[in-house]
Design an enzyme around this catalytic site. Structure first.
Site, PDB file in Angstrom:
ATOM      1  CB  VAL A   1     155.929  99.946   6.547  1.00  0.00           C
ATOM      2  CG1 VAL A   1     155.613  98.791   5.558  1.00  0.00           C
ATOM      3  CG2 VAL A   1     156.077  99.345   8.066  1.00  0.00           C
ATOM      4  CB  CYS A   2     157.684 105.085   7.587  1.00  0.00           C
ATOM      5  SG  CYS A   2     157.518 105.939   6.151  1.00  0.00           S
ATOM      6  NE  ARG A   3     153.873 110.680  10.436  1.00  0.00           N
ATOM      7  CZ  ARG A   3     153.750 111.835   9.467  1.00  0.00           C
ATOM      8  NH1 ARG A   3     152.586 111.996   8.864  1.00  0.00           N
ATOM      9  NH2 ARG A   3     154.661 112.545   9.176  1.00  0.00           N
TER      10      ARG A   3
ATOM     11  N   GLY B   1     155.550 106.968   3.825  1.00  0.00           N
ATOM     12  CA  GLY B   1     156.229 106.301   2.770  1.00  0.00           C
ATOM     13  C   GLY B   1     157.617 106.860   2.692  1.00  0.00           C
TER      14      GLY B   1
ATOM     15  CD1 TRP C   1     151.986 102.544  10.322  1.00  0.00           C
ATOM     16  CD2 TRP C   1     150.821 100.598  10.641  1.00  0.00           C
ATOM     17  NE1 TRP C   1     150.979 102.609  11.120  1.00  0.00           N
ATOM     18  CE2 TRP C   1     149.955 101.534  11.582  1.00  0.00           C
ATOM     19  CE3 TRP C   1     150.159  99.519  10.800  1.00  0.00           C
ATOM     20  CZ2 TRP C   1     148.990 101.421  12.127  1.00  0.00           C
ATOM     21  CZ3 TRP C   1     149.050  99.257  11.367  1.00  0.00           C
ATOM     22  CH2 TRP C   1     148.542 100.507  12.271  1.00  0.00           C
TER      23      TRP C   1
END
Length: 103
Positions: free
Chosen positions: A68-70, A72, A95
């Protein structure tokens, strides 16, 4: 192909739920500062540019991975790289997509 499909993502929430039920580890590839401002409960913060040096550590977990990140995009890059290393991984995208399934 969806926008996130370009980054190795595009997984729907049923995939995320299935991976979580199977004990997947959530790896957040954002910066330490971003991670500190909010993250999936129980997730591990491994910054994207350090992923290549952490492959052995990730493989030792012997679990499925949800990156996950901010937005994608970074998690998509991590997903593509980790798949090339033989790791069972999906791109969870932002996320918050994953956090809603974690109690």
């Amino acid at each position: 192909m969806s926008f996130f499909g370009l980054f190795g993502g595009g997984n729907d929430s049923s995939s995320i739920e299935e991976y979580l039920k199977e004990g997947a580890v959530v790896i957040d590839v954002r910066t330490v500062e971003e991670f500190g401002s909010g993250h999936v409960k129980g997730s591990k913060n491994i910054v994207l540019n350090s992923i290549p040096g952490k492959v052995a550590e990730i493989k030792k977990m012997n679990k499925k991975i949800i990156a996950v990140c901010r937005s994608g995009a970074r998690s998509g890059q991590a997903t593509s790289f980790l798949k090339q290393q033989g790791i069972d991984v999906i791109n969870g995208g932002p996320w918050q997509n994953v956090a809603k399934f974690v109690k």
